[in-house]
Design a protein around this motif. Structure first.
Motif, PDB file in Angstrom:
ATOM      1  N   PRO A  20       1.125  -1.483  -0.338  1.00  0.00           N
ATOM      2  CA  PRO A  20       0.429   0.180  -0.202  1.00  0.00           C
ATOM      3  C   PRO A  20       0.527   1.304  -0.027  1.00  0.00           C
ATOM      4  O   PRO A  20       2.179   0.639   0.048  1.00  0.00           O
ATOM      5  N   GLY A  21      -0.262   1.895  -0.673  1.00  0.00           N
ATOM      6  CA  GLY A  21       0.745   4.429  -0.414  1.00  0.00           C
ATOM      7  C   GLY A  21       1.470   4.144   0.858  1.00  0.00           C
ATOM      8  O   GLY A  21       1.531   3.246   1.651  1.00  0.00           O
ATOM      9  N   ASP A  22       2.985   4.851   0.806  1.00  0.00           N
ATOM     10  CA  ASP A  22       3.484   5.403   1.896  1.00  0.00           C
ATOM     11  C   ASP A  22       2.735   5.941   2.415  1.00  0.00           C
ATOM     12  O   ASP A  22       2.320   7.258   1.809  1.00  0.00           O
ATOM     13  N   LYS A  23       2.992   5.915   3.989  1.00  0.00           N
ATOM     14  CA  LYS A  23       2.541   6.441   4.801  1.00  0.00           C
ATOM     15  C   LYS A  23       2.984   7.895   5.459  1.00  0.00           C
ATOM     16  O   LYS A  23       1.831   8.914   5.013  1.00  0.00           O
ATOM     17  N   SER A  24       4.274   8.376   5.495  1.00  0.00           N
ATOM     18  CA  SER A  24       4.611   9.718   5.108  1.00  0.00           C
ATOM     19  C   SER A  24       4.061  10.858   4.098  1.00  0.00           C
ATOM     20  O   SER A  24       3.723  11.339   4.741  1.00  0.00           O
ATOM     21  N   ILE A  25       3.962   9.859   2.544  1.00  0.00           N
ATOM     22  CA  ILE A  25       4.118  10.747   1.536  1.00  0.00           C
ATOM     23  C   ILE A  25       2.325  10.888   1.736  1.00  0.00           C
ATOM     24  O   ILE A  25       1.856  11.961   1.497  1.00  0.00           O
ATOM     25  N   SER A  26       1.562   9.821   2.048  1.00  0.00           N
ATOM     26  CA  SER A  26      -0.378   9.892   2.523  1.00  0.00           C
ATOM     27  C   SER A  26      -0.629  11.256   3.356  1.00  0.00           C
ATOM     28  O   SER A  26      -1.066  12.388   2.731  1.00  0.00           O
ATOM     29  N   HIS A  27       0.405  11.295   4.583  1.00  0.00           N
ATOM     30  CA  HIS A  27       0.277  12.200   5.139  1.00  0.00           C
ATOM     31  C   HIS A  27       0.873  13.872   4.861  1.00  0.00           C
ATOM     32  O   HIS A  27      -0.942  14.681   4.561  1.00  0.00           O
TER      33      HIS A  27
END
Ligand code: S3P
Length: 429
Positions: A20-27
């Motif tokens: 799944p998508g990157d946590k840091s970039i999603s924030h």
């Protein structure tokens, strides 16, 4: 509480996973979309508890955000349109939401109360509160403003020159957000490169920032322009499959569209130093973020030393690197990683406890650990420490343990990787 039982597997792992998508970039995508005036579409957004906290925080300030699976539509009136939330904002378990939002809220013209779950309420906020106070912020809370809940009376901030005492992208990002809305020109210098997604996204949204080696300069009062964001797969989630593929004999796993930004990809260098067989291809770049396809094949591993400037580039991967080290011939030393003590749990103590329970030989240090390999792990019952990365490390350990590994509570995978166990099952042919 949801117990997890991991059976050791006798077959190789094989298959393809799109983590799944990157946590840091999603924030950060939500934050910058909310600060820009207009419409932004975010694709491959990480639908996990932590990132949903960031969405809820901006919805509480009047930003229109809708989700359709992993696509998120943000429509904002921009910075000036953000409104005072009527009730306290809950950050749950999310340190990134907490640190970055505190930086922003300190400079907005209203009052906010912010709080979190029992783990987040123990984590230090001084690292952001102190420099923000130097900029003129008005923040109070438990332990003189070090611990949540905090009360933030937004005020006009003045830019400062700041040398980061901790190697933390959350602190750097909080100050970049504060700098964006303060008076003057903010200069932030870091001791070692930490993840630079905030800088990349500021540039993508049209901000005027200057990066000169370890110093970042940002001009205040800049209007951001909306730009669509495609989030790469999270290398911190991919790390568990990289480790599984490396340690389960005859395995071969392909991980598609993984973010391989240099400031995040220290684990690839460690895998190489340990003798693992990783192939990186299909490399592309969007908005300053590199993507690539990773193929991991099983190989014999050897111990290594992990220290210094590489540590912030793999800080979240250290639990699973410790597991790799239990399967590597000789000694692995991890040091300069005292930051692990203030993560979702004390990850030095938690990793040592879980892996020692399964038969590993680990000596803890104040800032790391020494692991003697290689060891045959046996089964056992371990604590999750309510920490998503400890659960996923223990699950990978379970694949190679001689008996089953029982994890007391696997529910925390919802923080960063809600479908982790389904994806793990999909490669057990
Ligand atoms: C993060 C930075 C790191 C990392 C965390 C996410 C971010 O924390 O451990 O999971 O998104 O900026 P620190 O900045 O505290 O090192």
């Amino acid at each position: 509480m949801k117990e997890g039982i991991i059976q050791s597997i006798c077959k190789p792992l094989s298959g393809t996973i799109a983590v799944p998508g990157d946590k840091s970039i999603s924030h950060r995508a939500i934050i910058f979309a909310a600060l820009a005036e207009g419409k932004t579409t975010i694709t491959n957004f990480l639908e996990s508890e932590d990132c949903l906290r960031t969405i809820a925080a901006f919805q509480a300030m009047g930003v229109h955000i809708q989700r359709s699976g992993t696509t998120v539509f943000v429509e904002s009136g921009g910075l000036e349109a953000l409104q005072e939330p009527e009730t306290p904002i809950y950050f749950g378990n999310s340190g990134t939401t907490a640190r970055l939002m505190i930086g922003l809220l300190a400079g907005l013209p209203f009052f906010t109360v912010v709080h979190g779950d029992s783990s987040l309420s123990k984590r230090p906020m001084n690292r952001v509160v102190e420099p923000l106070r130097q900029m003129g912020a008005n923040i109070d809370g438990r332990d003189k403003g070090n611990l949540l809940p905090l009360a933030i009376r937004g005020s006009k901030l003045k830019a400062i020159d700041y040398q980061l005492p901790v190697k933390s992208a959350q602190v750097k990002s909080a100050l970049l957000l504060a700098g964006l809305i303060s008076e003057g020109e903010m200069k932030i210098t870091e001791k070692a490169l930490t993840r630079d997604h905030t800088e990349n996204m500021l540039q993508a949204f049209g901000a005027d920032i200057l990066i000169n080696q370890k110093q970042i300069t940002i001009k205040a009062k800049q209007a951001l322009q909306p730009v669509d964001v495609h989030v790469p797969g999270d290398i911190s989630s991919a790390a568990f499959f990289l480790a599984a593929g490396a340690v389960v004999p005859h395995s071969s796993i392909v991980l598609e569209q993984v973010g391989i930004n240099f400031s995040r990809s220290g684990i690839l260098e460690v895998l190489e130093a340990m003798g693992a067989n990783v192939i990186i291809d299909q490399v592309s770049e969007k908005a300053g973020e590199q993507f690539g396809r990773l193929t991991i094949n099983h190989a014999a591993l050897q111990g290594t030393i992990i220290e210094g400037d590489i540590i912030p580039r793999l800080i979240d991967e250290i639990p699973v690197i410790a597991l790799l080290a239990t399967q590597a011939k000789g000694e692995t030393i991890i040091r300069d990683a005292a930051e692990l003590r203030v993560k979702e749990t004390d990850r030095i103590a938690a990793v040592a406890d879980v892996l020692t329970t399964l038969g590993a030989h680990i000596t803890t240090l104040e800032d790391g650990m020494i692991i003697q390999g290689s060891t045959t792990l046996h089964g056992g019952k371990v604590s999750s420490y309510h920490d998503h990365r400890i659960v996923m490390m223990a699950a990978v350990a379970g694949l190679i343990a001689t008996e089953e590994v029982i994890i007391d509570d696997i529910s925390s995978t919802a923080i960063s990787y809600p479908n982790f166990f389904q994806d793990l099952a999909s490669i057990q042919s």
